[in-house]
Design a protein around this motif. Structure first.
Motif, mmCIF file in Angstrom:
data_model
loop_
_atom_site.group_PDB
_atom_site.id
_atom_site.type_symbol
_atom_site.label_atom_id
_atom_site.label_comp_id
_atom_site.label_asym_id
_atom_site.label_seq_id
_atom_site.Cartn_x
_atom_site.Cartn_y
_atom_site.Cartn_z
ATOM 1 N N PRO A 182 -6.926 37.533 -46.379
ATOM 2 C CA PRO A 182 -6.363 38.686 -47.104
ATOM 3 C C PRO A 182 -7.460 39.558 -47.738
ATOM 4 O O PRO A 182 -8.631 39.202 -47.745
ATOM 5 C CB PRO A 182 -5.553 37.993 -48.196
ATOM 6 C CG PRO A 182 -6.426 36.818 -48.570
ATOM 7 C CD PRO A 182 -7.030 36.345 -47.263
ATOM 8 N N ILE A 183 -7.033 40.679 -48.306
ATOM 9 C CA ILE A 183 -7.913 41.497 -49.126
ATOM 10 C C ILE A 183 -8.298 40.706 -50.376
ATOM 11 O O ILE A 183 -7.517 39.894 -50.875
ATOM 12 C CB ILE A 183 -7.215 42.820 -49.520
ATOM 13 C CG1 ILE A 183 -8.211 43.783 -50.171
ATOM 14 C CG2 ILE A 183 -5.981 42.591 -50.371
ATOM 15 C CD1 ILE A 183 -7.656 45.179 -50.369
ATOM 16 N N HIS A 184 -9.536 40.894 -50.875
ATOM 17 C CA HIS A 184 -9.983 40.133 -52.045
ATOM 18 C C HIS A 184 -10.865 41.006 -52.943
ATOM 19 O O HIS A 184 -11.127 42.185 -52.631
ATOM 20 C CB HIS A 184 -10.702 38.849 -51.624
ATOM 21 C CG HIS A 184 -11.868 39.061 -50.698
ATOM 22 N ND1 HIS A 184 -13.041 39.682 -51.090
ATOM 23 C CD2 HIS A 184 -12.041 38.714 -49.381
ATOM 24 C CE1 HIS A 184 -13.882 39.701 -50.072
ATOM 25 N NE2 HIS A 184 -13.307 39.139 -49.025
ATOM 26 N N ILE A 185 -11.319 40.432 -54.029
ATOM 27 C CA ILE A 185 -12.055 41.221 -55.022
ATOM 28 C C ILE A 185 -13.383 41.741 -54.482
ATOM 29 O O ILE A 185 -13.870 42.775 -54.953
ATOM 30 C CB ILE A 185 -12.289 40.424 -56.320
ATOM 31 C CG1 ILE A 185 -13.137 39.168 -56.052
ATOM 32 C CG2 ILE A 185 -10.980 40.083 -56.999
ATOM 33 C CD1 ILE A 185 -13.675 38.529 -57.327
ATOM 34 N N ILE A 232 -5.968 30.540 -56.363
ATOM 35 C CA ILE A 232 -6.840 31.644 -55.928
ATOM 36 C C ILE A 232 -6.901 32.732 -57.004
ATOM 37 O O ILE A 232 -7.254 33.876 -56.714
ATOM 38 C CB ILE A 232 -6.375 32.242 -54.582
ATOM 39 C CG1 ILE A 232 -4.893 32.638 -54.629
ATOM 40 C CG2 ILE A 232 -6.628 31.258 -53.449
ATOM 41 C CD1 ILE A 232 -4.424 33.372 -53.377
ATOM 42 N N ASN A 233 -6.585 32.356 -58.239
ATOM 43 C CA ASN A 233 -6.737 33.291 -59.351
ATOM 44 C C ASN A 233 -8.170 33.815 -59.393
ATOM 45 O O ASN A 233 -9.118 33.056 -59.208
ATOM 46 C CB ASN A 233 -6.436 32.580 -60.676
ATOM 47 C CG ASN A 233 -5.085 31.890 -60.660
ATOM 48 O OD1 ASN A 233 -4.918 30.916 -59.943
ATOM 49 N ND2 ASN A 233 -4.137 32.379 -61.431
ATOM 50 N N TYR A 234 -8.292 35.106 -59.632
ATOM 51 C CA TYR A 234 -9.575 35.799 -59.758
ATOM 52 C C TYR A 234 -10.265 36.034 -58.417
ATOM 53 O O TYR A 234 -11.199 36.829 -58.349
ATOM 54 C CB TYR A 234 -10.530 35.061 -60.722
ATOM 55 C CG TYR A 234 -9.848 34.609 -61.989
ATOM 56 C CD1 TYR A 234 -9.270 35.530 -62.860
ATOM 57 C CD2 TYR A 234 -9.733 33.257 -62.297
ATOM 58 C CE1 TYR A 234 -8.610 35.123 -64.012
ATOM 59 C CE2 TYR A 234 -9.071 32.834 -63.443
ATOM 60 C CZ TYR A 234 -8.516 33.770 -64.298
ATOM 61 O OH TYR A 234 -7.857 33.364 -65.421
ATOM 62 N N TYR A 235 -9.830 35.363 -57.350
ATOM 63 C CA TYR A 235 -10.360 35.667 -56.019
ATOM 64 C C TYR A 235 -9.679 36.912 -55.457
ATOM 65 O O TYR A 235 -10.278 37.666 -54.684
ATOM 66 C CB TYR A 235 -10.121 34.503 -55.056
ATOM 67 C CG TYR A 235 -10.985 33.294 -55.273
ATOM 68 C CD1 TYR A 235 -12.094 33.047 -54.452
ATOM 69 C CD2 TYR A 235 -10.706 32.379 -56.283
ATOM 70 C CE1 TYR A 235 -12.884 31.925 -54.641
ATOM 71 C CE2 TYR A 235 -11.495 31.253 -56.476
ATOM 72 C CZ TYR A 235 -12.588 31.035 -55.652
ATOM 73 O OH TYR A 235 -13.374 29.926 -55.844
ATOM 74 N N VAL A 236 -8.412 37.084 -55.816
ATOM 75 C CA VAL A 236 -7.620 38.229 -55.371
ATOM 76 C C VAL A 236 -6.858 38.756 -56.585
ATOM 77 O O VAL A 236 -6.678 38.039 -57.576
ATOM 78 C CB VAL A 236 -6.613 37.832 -54.263
ATOM 79 C CG1 VAL A 236 -7.328 37.290 -53.031
ATOM 80 C CG2 VAL A 236 -5.600 36.812 -54.780
ATOM 81 N N PRO A 237 -6.384 40.010 -56.543
ATOM 82 C CA PRO A 237 -5.530 40.493 -57.628
ATOM 83 C C PRO A 237 -4.279 39.627 -57.766
ATOM 84 O O PRO A 237 -3.811 39.034 -56.789
ATOM 85 C CB PRO A 237 -5.182 41.918 -57.190
ATOM 86 C CG PRO A 237 -6.282 42.325 -56.265
ATOM 87 C CD PRO A 237 -6.674 41.068 -55.544
#
Length: 208
Positions: free
Chosen positions: A13-16, A181-186
């Motif tokens: 997926p899209i990530h930070i 996956i907190n903080y890896y992706v919104p």
């Protein structure tokens, strides 16, 4: 005329890391819009299980919806067969000749550009935003840009971003292992992944 920077990728997926690279590009105030353009059938991702394009588009939308200059484009998703950057540039410039398009790439890709499909045409019609992360020799990067500029008259600009050790592969693996996956992706993307049970291990222990 608009200056438009394109952030391409499968976003699986899209990530930070994607978002920070785009924000660092936006910080230069040289671009009217930054397009996130999910790939439909990328030639270099044949070994990766890529989830349905509708999911990837929606995650991109959720991740970028509050940013004033970020846009989502399905331009490559609507094309059949292998999708190459040179064809995207050529088609966009034909359809919208008043705009100038730039492709956002990492320093590693800069040194591989002459291995890309139809690279001679790509480097003549394309323009590139080079995102520098720590660990790369910036002097060598500038030398490579100067060489390509001399050979192909290619346009480059340079952006710096923090070192972010995150990738879509890492995120898919964490989800499959039941790790957060907190903080890896919104947060909205994390919620979407869990709501739709994306990237779960199948019976054959492959990530789906």
């Amino acid at each position: 005329m608009k200056n438009i920077a394109i952030m391409g990728g499968t976003f699986n997926p899209i990530h930070i890391g994607h978002l920070i690279a785009a924000q660092c590009t936006s910080d230069h105030h040289l671009f009217d819009e930054i397009w996130f353009m999910p790939s439909g059938n990328p030639p270099h991702k044949e070994d990766e299980v890529i989830i349905d394009s509708a999911h990837r588009m929606e995650m991109c939308r959720l991740a970028t919806k509050d940013h004033p200059t970020f846009r989502i484009s399905d331009y490559e998703l609507n094309r059949k067969g292998k999708v190459y950057s040179v064809d995207t540039f050529a088609m966009l410039q034909k359809e919208f000749p008043d705009n100038k398009y730039w492709l956002i790439i990492g320093t590693d890709s800069l040194f591989n550009l002459e291995e890309w499909y139809n690279h001679k045409k790509l480097l003549k019609i394309g323009a590139f935003v080079i995102v520098h992360r720590s660990g790369y020799d910036e002097e060598k990067s500038l030398e490579q840009q100067a060489r390509l500029r001399e050979c192909y008259n290619t346009s480059f600009m340079n952006v710096h971003m923090p070192q972010i050790e995150v990738s879509s592969t890492i995120i898919r693996q964490r989800v499959a292992e039941g790790k957060p996956i907190n903080y890896y992706v919104p947060d909205a993307v994390s919620d979407y992944i869990h709501k739709h049970n994306l990237y779960q291990l199948g019976d054959d222990h492959e990530i789906r």
